[in-house]
Design an enzyme around this catalytic site. Structure first.
Site, PDB file in Angstrom:
ATOM      1  N   LYS A 213      36.445  -0.860 -21.895  1.00 50.81           N
ATOM      2  CA  LYS A 213      35.199  -0.333 -22.459  1.00 50.81           C
ATOM      3  C   LYS A 213      35.531   0.681 -23.548  1.00 50.81           C
ATOM      4  O   LYS A 213      35.999   1.788 -23.266  1.00 50.81           O
ATOM      5  CB  LYS A 213      34.347   0.353 -21.382  1.00 50.81           C
ATOM      6  CG  LYS A 213      33.092   1.017 -21.952  1.00 50.81           C
ATOM      7  CD  LYS A 213      32.392   1.913 -20.977  1.00 50.81           C
ATOM      8  CE  LYS A 213      31.845   3.167 -21.617  1.00 50.81           C
ATOM      9  NZ  LYS A 213      31.310   3.075 -22.970  1.00 50.81           N
ATOM     10  N   GLY A 266      39.865  10.672 -23.517  1.00 49.60           N
ATOM     11  CA  GLY A 266      38.510  11.187 -23.720  1.00 49.60           C
ATOM     12  C   GLY A 266      38.443  12.652 -23.333  1.00 49.60           C
ATOM     13  O   GLY A 266      39.457  13.355 -23.324  1.00 49.60           O
ATOM     14  N   SER A 267      37.275  13.088 -22.956  1.00 46.87           N
ATOM     15  CA  SER A 267      37.079  14.510 -22.682  1.00 46.87           C
ATOM     16  C   SER A 267      37.630  14.909 -21.317  1.00 46.87           C
ATOM     17  O   SER A 267      37.669  14.103 -20.377  1.00 46.87           O
ATOM     18  CB  SER A 267      35.593  14.863 -22.763  1.00 46.87           C
ATOM     19  OG  SER A 267      34.910  14.461 -21.599  1.00 46.87           O
ATOM     20  N   THR A 268      38.011  16.159 -21.217  1.00 43.18           N
ATOM     21  CA  THR A 268      38.509  16.708 -19.953  1.00 43.18           C
ATOM     22  C   THR A 268      37.428  16.661 -18.886  1.00 43.18           C
ATOM     23  O   THR A 268      37.693  16.316 -17.724  1.00 43.18           O
ATOM     24  CB  THR A 268      38.986  18.158 -20.170  1.00 43.18           C
ATOM     25  OG1 THR A 268      40.059  18.150 -21.114  1.00 43.18           O
ATOM     26  CG2 THR A 268      39.479  18.784 -18.874  1.00 43.18           C
ATOM     27  N   VAL A 270      34.874  14.597 -18.551  1.00 41.09           N
ATOM     28  CA  VAL A 270      34.673  13.230 -18.049  1.00 41.09           C
ATOM     29  C   VAL A 270      35.828  12.816 -17.141  1.00 41.09           C
ATOM     30  O   VAL A 270      35.615  12.230 -16.072  1.00 41.09           O
ATOM     31  CB  VAL A 270      34.521  12.241 -19.224  1.00 41.09           C
ATOM     32  CG1 VAL A 270      34.572  10.796 -18.728  1.00 41.09           C
ATOM     33  CG2 VAL A 270      33.217  12.495 -19.963  1.00 41.09           C
ATOM     34  N   GLU A 294      44.702  11.047 -21.048  1.00 43.85           N
ATOM     35  CA  GLU A 294      44.952  12.066 -22.074  1.00 43.85           C
ATOM     36  C   GLU A 294      43.592  12.583 -22.495  1.00 43.85           C
ATOM     37  O   GLU A 294      42.713  11.809 -22.865  1.00 43.85           O
ATOM     38  CB  GLU A 294      45.716  11.451 -23.254  1.00 43.85           C
ATOM     39  CG  GLU A 294      46.236  12.481 -24.246  1.00 43.85           C
ATOM     40  CD  GLU A 294      45.315  12.675 -25.428  1.00 43.85           C
ATOM     41  OE1 GLU A 294      44.774  13.787 -25.548  1.00 43.85           O
ATOM     42  OE2 GLU A 294      45.124  11.738 -26.209  1.00 43.85           O
ATOM     43  N   CYS A 328      42.521  15.085 -30.923  1.00 43.14           N
ATOM     44  CA  CYS A 328      42.775  15.948 -29.769  1.00 43.14           C
ATOM     45  C   CYS A 328      43.952  16.870 -30.032  1.00 43.14           C
ATOM     46  O   CYS A 328      44.125  17.879 -29.345  1.00 43.14           O
ATOM     47  CB  CYS A 328      43.002  15.112 -28.515  1.00 43.14           C
ATOM     48  SG  CYS A 328      44.152  13.749 -28.739  1.00 43.14           S
ATOM     49  N   GLU A 426      37.129  23.642 -26.878  1.00 42.49           N
ATOM     50  CA  GLU A 426      37.391  22.534 -27.799  1.00 42.49           C
ATOM     51  C   GLU A 426      36.126  22.228 -28.595  1.00 42.49           C
ATOM     52  O   GLU A 426      35.057  22.018 -28.027  1.00 42.49           O
ATOM     53  CB  GLU A 426      37.834  21.289 -27.028  1.00 42.49           C
ATOM     54  CG  GLU A 426      38.206  20.133 -27.936  1.00 42.49           C
ATOM     55  CD  GLU A 426      38.663  18.908 -27.170  1.00 42.49           C
ATOM     56  OE1 GLU A 426      39.655  18.289 -27.594  1.00 42.49           O
ATOM     57  OE2 GLU A 426      38.025  18.572 -26.159  1.00 42.49           O
TER      58      GLU A 426
END
Length: 544
Positions: A213, A266-268, A270, A294, A328, A426
Site C-alpha cells: 500500500k 512513515g511517521s513515528t 503511525v 524507518e 526524513c 519534526e
C-alpha cells in the site's frame, strides 16, 4: 538452493545524469514530462497480476499545480485487501520454491529497464506527482531505485552462499534461508519513489509474497513501479498493489493469522500505533511478525568554531532545503558557534534568497511545492507560531501561498531557546531552526544535541579540528544512525552508506544493506550425520 554458478556481476552505483542545458537527457526528460501532462492516467490496483478498477476514483494533481489533473486512481476496500492477501498466500509456495537465481533475474531486468526505457517516464512521474526537481528525481526514482535492485540482488547472493564451516568428517552442516511463513505488508511513503519500490521488492527477493500500500500522494509513480516489475517478469500474486485507507488495510492485515511482517517507512506516531496493534494481536498470529520500520527525524548539523564557513553554509542550504525539506534526513536544526554566526548568517541568507521557487517544469527552480494542502497547513502553522514568539526571529523566508500550488519559501528561524518547538518537533518542510552557542561550550552543546529530540536518524558535525571531530563522534554515538563529518546530513547512497536510525526514528534495519534482507528470512539449520550412532552408550561408561 540450486547449484547454478554464482556469476552475477558485482553491483555498481548507477551514474547520475546532470540534465544540463543542451544535454540529451534534459531533452528526453522534458518530452516525458510533456507527455505525462498531456494525458490523464487511469490507474488501477493490481491483485494477482490483474488490473482492478472499482469505478470509485480519486484525482491526482501536481502539488505545484493543483488545478491540473494528472489522472485518477481506483480506490479499494477491505475486500480488496482480503483478495490481495489471498493472492499473496496462493503464490507463496511456488515463488518460495523458485531458485533464487531466477528471482534475481527479474529484479536485475527491472533495474536495466529502469536505467533505460523507464528512466525518463519514472522521473517525470516523480517530478509531477511529488513535485521534485529534475536532479532530486534523478537521484531518487532512477539511480537509487536501480541501486536498490542491483545491490540487494548482490546481498541476496551473499546470504544464500554463506554456509557453516566444515568441522570434520561424517557430518554435514548447512543453512537454509527460508522466506517467512505468511505474507508481508509493505507500507510506503510519498517522499521517495526509491523507498516505495524498495520496501515491497526486498521481501519479495527473499521469497516472500507481499501486499503493498503506497501513500496516495505517491501513487502516480508507484503504479509505474508495478508496471516495471510486471514487464520484468514478476509472477502474478507476488506483489499486490492496493489503494485503500490505512485503517482499512490495518483492520484486515493486522488481524490475519498469516501476517508475517511489515516493511514500513512513515511517521513515528503511525509506526508506534502499528507496533501496539501487532502486540495486542499476537495471540492471532502463527508466528512472531517481523517489524521493520524507518520513521521520523529531527536531524541536526552542529558546527565547531573551527568549521569552514563555506562548507557549513552549503551543507545547511542543501541539507535543509533540497526537496523542500521533505526528507526524513533533512537538516532541521543547527547549532552555530557565536564566533562564526555573523558570517554564517550573511552567507546563508544570501544563498537562500538566490533559490528560485516554482514548478518543476522550469528547471531553474531549486525549490518546488510541498506535497499537499495538509502538509502546507502544518508547516505554515509552525511559521505563524514562530512569528508570534518572543523567542524566535525569522532570518529569511516566512512567506507561503497555496493559490496555484503548495509553495512555502525556504525559511530560517533563529531561536534563543534550544528547546523551542521547531528545535524538537519534526516539521517535514523547508524550515531550518538555528541556535547560537558560546564557543567554549561546544561539549555542552553536544549533550544538548543528543538529548533535545526523541529521534536519532541523521546528523552531522562540521569542523576542521580533528580532536573536535573525535569528541563529537563519540558524544553523538546514539544520536544518529547515519552520521556525517563535514557534509550535509542527507544523501545516503546504496552500497556506500546503509540508511536507518534508532530511538524514535525506527528499528535501524538499514535499507541498502544485507542487514535488511536478513529480516525477511527465517533460517533453518540442517545437520546430516552420514554414519549415525547405533548405541546410546559412551566410552566413559566402559568398565575399568
Amino acid at each position: 538452493m540450486s547449484n547454478a554458478i554464482f556469476n552475477i556481476p558485482p553491483a555498481t552505483n548507477e551514474p547520475v545524469l546532470n540534465y544540463a542545458p543542451g544535454s540529451a537527457e534534459r531533452k528526453l526528460l522534458k518530452e516525458a514530462i510533456a507527455q505525462a501532462r498531456s494525458v490523464q492516467a487511469d490507474i488501477p490496483m493490481y491483485i494477482n497480476g490483474k488490473a482492478v478498477r472499482t469505478g470509485k476514483t480519486s484525482t491526482l494533481h501536481p502539488p505545484h499545480d493543483h488545478q491540473h489533473t494528472l489522472g485518477v486512481f481506483h480506490k479499494g476496500t477491505k475486500e480488496h485487501v482480503k483478495q490481495a492477501i489471498d493472492a499473496a498466500l496462493a503464490a507463496r509456495h511456488k515463488w518460495a520454491a523458485m531458485d533464487w537465481e531466477q528471482r534475481a533475474s527479474i529484479f536485475l531486468k527491472a533495474a536495466d529497464l529502469l536505467a533505460g526505457p523507464y528512466r525518463y517516464k519514472m522521473n517525470a512521474a516523480t517530478m509531477l506527482g511529488q513535485s521534485k526537481n529534475a536532479y532530486q528525481a534523478e537521484i531518487d526514482s532512477a539511480c537509487e531505485l536501480i541501486d536498490f535492485l542491483r545491490f540487494n540482488v548482490q546481498y541476496m547472493r551473499e546470504i544464500y552462499t554463506q554456509q557453516p564451516p566444515v568441522v570434520g568428517k561424517g557430518v554435514w552442516n548447512r543453512i537454509e534461508q527460508r522466506p517467512l511463513e505468511g505474507f508481508v505488508f509493505a507500507l510506503t511513503p510519498f517522499n521517495f519513489t526509491a523507498i516505495s519500490g524498495n520496501l515491497p521488492t526486498v521481501p519479495a527477493m527473499m521469497g516472500n509474497t507481499v501486499v503493498w500500500k503506497p501513500a496516495n500522494t505517491q501513487i502516480y509513480a508507484a503504479h509505474l513501479i508495478m508496471e516495471l516489475l510486471m514487464e520484468a517478469g514478476l509472477p502474478d500474486g507476488v506483489i499486490n498493489l492496493v489503494f485503500v485507507s490505512g485503517p482499512e488495510a490495518g483492520d484486515v492485515i493486522f488481524s490475519h493469522p498469516d501476517f508475517a511482517g511489515i516493511h514500513f517507512t512513515g511517521s513515528t506516531e503511525v509506526f508506534k500505533g502499528i507496533w501496539k496493534t501487532i502486540g495486542e494481536n499476537m495471540p492471532k498470529y502463527k508466528s512472531y511478525p517481523r517489524i521493520v520500520g524507518e520513521t521520523g527525524g529531527k536531524d541536526y548539523i552542529i558546527a565547531h568554531p573551527s568549521a569552514d564557513v563555506d562548507v557549513l553554509v552549503t551543507a545547511l542550504a542543501r541539507g535543509a532545503f533540497e526537496y523542500q525539506g521533505q526528507k526524513c534526513s533533512a537538516a532541521s536544526r543547527t547549532y552555530i558557534p557565536k564566533s562564526l554566526f555573523p558570517q554564517v548568517k550573511e552567507k546563508l541568507i544570501a544563498e537562500v534568497k538566490s533559490m528560485k521557487l516554482g514548478p518543476v517544469e522550469d528547471f531553474r527552480n531549486f525549490i518546488n511545492a510541498v506535497i499537499d494542502e495538509k502538509s502546507f497547513d502544518k508547516i505554515s502553522g509552525y511559521i505563524e507560531n514562530a512569528k508570534k514568539s518572543s523567542e524566535v526571529e525569522i532570518l529569511v523566508g516566512g512567506k507561503y501561498d497555496k493559490s496555484k500550488g503548495y509553495f512555502i519559501e525556504p525559511t530560517i528561524l533563529l531561536t534563543t531557546n534550544p528547546a523551542y518547538t521547531t528545535m524538537c518537533e519534526e516539521i517535514f518542510g523547508p524550515v531550518l531552526t538555528m541556535y547560537v552557542y558560546d564557543d567554549e561550550r561546544f561539549e555542552e552543546t553536544l549533550h544538548l544535541v543528543d538529548t533535545t529530540s526523541e529521534y536519532a536518524l541523521t546528523g552531522a558535525v562540521i569542523a576542521r579540528d580533528r580532536y573536535a571531530i573525535d569528541v563529537a563522534t563519540k558524544a553523538l554515538t546514539h544520536s544518529a544512525g547515519n552520521f556525517y563529518i563535514n557534509d550535509k546530513c542527507t544523501g545516503a547512497v546504496v552500497g556506500q552508506q546503509p540508511f536507518g536510525g534508532a530511538r524514535g526514528s525506527g528499528t535501524n534495519d538499514k535499507a541498502g544493506a544485507m542487514i535488511n534482507l536478513l529480516r525477511w528470512v527465517s533460517p533453518r539449520t540442517i545437520k546430516e550425520t552420514f554414519v549415525p550412532a547405533t548405541d546410546y552408550r559412551y566410552p566413559f561408561m566402559d568398565a575399568e
